[in-house]
Design an enzyme around this catalytic site. Structure first.
Site, PDB file in Angstrom:
ATOM      1  N   CYS A 291     -12.694 -36.812 -10.730  1.00 43.89           N
ATOM      2  CA  CYS A 291     -14.031 -37.001 -10.179  1.00 43.89           C
ATOM      3  C   CYS A 291     -14.526 -38.394 -10.557  1.00 43.89           C
ATOM      4  O   CYS A 291     -13.843 -39.161 -11.244  1.00 43.89           O
ATOM      5  CB  CYS A 291     -14.977 -35.934 -10.716  1.00 43.89           C
ATOM      6  SG  CYS A 291     -15.178 -35.991 -12.526  1.00 43.89           S
TER       7      CYS A 291
ATOM      8  N   GLU B  78     -19.177 -31.796 -24.902  1.00 43.32           N
ATOM      9  CA  GLU B  78     -20.336 -32.130 -24.077  1.00 43.32           C
ATOM     10  C   GLU B  78     -21.579 -31.358 -24.508  1.00 43.32           C
ATOM     11  O   GLU B  78     -22.677 -31.917 -24.578  1.00 43.32           O
ATOM     12  CB  GLU B  78     -20.045 -31.858 -22.599  1.00 43.32           C
ATOM     13  CG  GLU B  78     -21.205 -32.255 -21.699  1.00 43.32           C
ATOM     14  CD  GLU B  78     -21.020 -31.851 -20.251  1.00 43.32           C
ATOM     15  OE1 GLU B  78     -22.031 -31.539 -19.599  1.00 43.32           O
ATOM     16  OE2 GLU B  78     -19.870 -31.840 -19.771  1.00 43.32           O
TER      17      GLU B  78
ATOM     18  N   SER C  34      -9.699 -27.600 -20.666  1.00 44.73           N
ATOM     19  CA  SER C  34     -10.636 -28.102 -19.667  1.00 44.73           C
ATOM     20  C   SER C  34     -11.558 -26.988 -19.204  1.00 44.73           C
ATOM     21  O   SER C  34     -11.116 -26.002 -18.616  1.00 44.73           O
ATOM     22  CB  SER C  34      -9.875 -28.684 -18.468  1.00 44.73           C
ATOM     23  OG  SER C  34     -10.751 -28.907 -17.379  1.00 44.73           O
TER      24      SER C  34
ATOM     25  N   SER D 204     -10.151 -33.229 -14.174  1.00 47.60           N
ATOM     26  CA  SER D 204      -9.503 -34.220 -15.042  1.00 47.60           C
ATOM     27  C   SER D 204      -7.985 -34.250 -14.843  1.00 47.60           C
ATOM     28  O   SER D 204      -7.260 -34.777 -15.681  1.00 47.60           O
ATOM     29  CB  SER D 204      -9.830 -33.924 -16.512  1.00 47.60           C
ATOM     30  OG  SER D 204      -9.523 -32.579 -16.841  1.00 47.60           O
TER      31      SER D 204
END
Length: 420
Positions: free
Chosen positions: A53, A178, A318, A386
C-alpha cells in the site's frame, strides 16, 4: 498517486503490470471483481486490491534511501520495518540492525547508540517515550521516519477529540507496535483505553453504565489504560479510533455498539440526532485506512466466487493479513503462507494456523490432479498490504507448475490484457 522508488526485486513481471492494468481501467476503485488467470486445468482468481500500500511503499523507499545515503555508518531500525519476512531479512542482510523486537523488547541497549548512528522509524510509528529517548542521544528522529500517513491521521483524530474532552477508545491489539504508538500519542491529549475486540468492548460498557464496580476496571484492563484513568469520571464522553489494520467492520461494530450504549445511558432513544449524541460520543468514522478497507472489500468480493481453496500470502505477524485470512476461512479451506517456499510439493503445504499460532503441514491441499483434467481447480489468491508482488508471483507460478498441460503464463497474461 505518487510513484515510489522501491527495489525491482520486490516487483513482478506478472503481478505488477496486472495491478496497473486494473488501476487504469478502474481509477475510481469501484470495481471489486477479481481478475481471472485461466491456465486451463487450474484457474486463479486474483483479488482486485492487495499488496504494498502507499504507507508500505513509502516506508520501503525511505529505508533503502537511508542505506544508500549512509555508507559506512551504523544503521538501525526501531523494530521490523513492516510485517514481512522478506523485506526485514533483506534489510538485515544489508547491515541494518533492529533495536527492539515487535513486542517492544530491547534487543540493543540505548547506551550502545551514538549521535552518529542512523535510526529508521518503522511504518507503524513509535511511542513518544521512544522518540524522546532517541532525541536525548542526539539522533535525528525525523529524517528517516517512515510512519504511515494514515497512522498519523489516527493520532491527529485522537488528539482532536481529546482536546474536546472526550476519552479516546483505541480499537487495536494491545501489544501491536501501531497500537502502542497510538496509545502513547493519544494519552497526551486525553484519557485513553485500548479494547482489543467486541467482547472486551462489552466489558468496558459495563463500566460506562455502572454495572461493574469501578475498582475492578484496573485489573480487567491492566496495561491498557492511561495513567490516572478514572472509569467513573472518564467514560462520560468517548470517541473511538483504531489500529488501521483491524477489520473495518469490527471497528465500526465497536463504535456503533458504544454509541448505542451512550445513547441508552442518557435516554436519547434509537433515533437520537447527531446534535443529541455529540455531547457524549464523538464522530470518528474517518480513521479507517483506505488500503485496509480496499483489501478487505476486495476479499469480500473474491469470496462470492466458487473455489476449491484460498491462498493468502504475507508475514505471519501481519495484522491486516491475518484478518483477510479470517474472512477466507469462513468460506473455504485457506492456507496462510509467507512465500512459495512453504509449498513443499503438489501434496504438502506448510502454513500458519492463526488459532494455535504455529506452522502446520497439511497433506493433499490441492484436489487430485487427475480430477483437474475434467474440472478445473479454482484457487483464490490474495495477500496482505506488506507483501511484495514478487512473492505473489512465486506462489502463482509454483502452483501452476503442478498442473500438466497448464497454459504458458505469457498466453494467460495476453488474454487478460486483451480483454475489454
Amino acid at each position: 498517486m505518487k510513484s515510489f522508488d522501491i527495489p525491482d526485486y520486490y516487483r513482478s513481471s506478472i503481478i505488477t503490470p496486472l495491478k496497473e492494468f486494473r488501476r487504469k481501467r478502474d481509477k475510481l476503485k469501484r470495481d471489486f471483481t477479481p481478475t481471472l488467470l485461466d491456465f486451463g486445468p487450474v484457474r486463479f482468481l486474483i483479488a482486485r486490491h492487495f499488496g504494498f500500500c502507499y504507507g508500505v511503499e513509502n516506508a520501503v523507499e525511505i529505508a533503502y534511501k537511508a542505506i544508500a545515503e549512509n555508507a559506512g555508518k551504523r544503521i538501525f531500525l526501531l523494530s521490523e520495518m513492516i510485517h514481512n519476512p522478506d523485506v526485514n531479512t533483506d534489510l538485515q542482510d544489508r547491515g541494518v540492525r533492529f533495536i527492539m523486537d515487535t513486542k517492544g523488547g530491547q534487543l540493543i541497549p540505548w547506551s550502545e547508540l551514538t549521535s552518529d548512528d542512523i535510526v529508521i522509524i518503522p511504518a507503524f510509528g513509535t511511542t513518544l517515550e521512544t522518540q524522546n529517548q532517541l532525541a536525548s542521544i542526539g539522533l535525528d528522529v525525523e529524517k528517516y521516519d517512515t510512519t504511515c500517513p494514515f497512522v498519523e491521521k489516527v493520532w491527529n483524530k485522537a488528539g482532536q477529540i481529546g482536546q474536546k474532552n472526550y476519552t479516546i477508545i483505541v480499537h487495536g491489539k494491545p501489544n501491536h507496535e501501531e497500537t502502542r504508538a497510538t496509545f502513547s500519542h493519544s494519552k497526551e491529549s486525553g484519557p485513553t483505553v485500548v479494547v482489543k475486540d467486541m467482547e472486551q468492548t462489552k466489558r468496558l460498557a459495563r463500566y460506562i453504565t455502572g454495572e461493574s464496580p469501578a475498582e475492578q476496571f484496573y485489573t480487567e484492563f491492566a496495561g491498557q489504560y492511561s495513567n490516572g484513568f478514572d472509569p467513573t469520571r472518564d467514560l462520560q464522553r468517548i470517541g473511538v479510533v483504531n489500529q488501521t489494520t483491524m477489520l473495518a467492520s469490527d471497528t465500526q461494530g465497536i463504535a456503533d455498539y458504544l454509541k448505542q450504549v451512550m445513547s441508552q445511558k442518557h435516554n436519547l432513544g434509537e433515533t437520537a440526532s447527531p446534535d443529541q449524541i455529540d455531547p457524549y460520543f464523538a464522530n470518528t468514522r474517518d480513521t479507517l485506512c483506505y488500503a485496509t478497507n480496499d483489501n478487505q472489500d476486495a476479499t469480500y468480493a473474491l469470496l462470492t466466487y466458487p473455489a476449491n481453496l484460498a491462498i493468502v500470502a504475507g508475514g505471519y505477524n501481519s495484522s491486516n493479513t491475518s484478518h483477510i485470512v479470517e474472512l477466507c476461512e469462513e468460506k473455504l479451506p485457506t492456507y496462510f503462507i509467507e512465500s512459495e517456499q512453504k509449498i513443499l510439493s503438489n501434496k504438502l503445504i506448510r502454513h500458519y494456523n492463526g488459532h494455535t499460532r504455529q506452522e502446520v503441514v497439511t497433506e493433499n491441499f490441492l484436489p487430485r490432479l487427475e480430477e483437474a483434467a475434467s474440472e478445473p481447480v479454482t484457487i483464490l489468491l490474495t495477500c496482505g498490504a506488506s507483501c511484495p508482488d514478487a512473492t505473489v508471483e512465486g506462489i502463482l507460478l509454483k502452483l501452476a507448475s503442478f498442473f500438466p498441460g497448464a497454459r504458458p503464463i505469457d498466453d494467460v497474461m495476453a488474454s487478460v490484457m486483451q480483454s475489454s
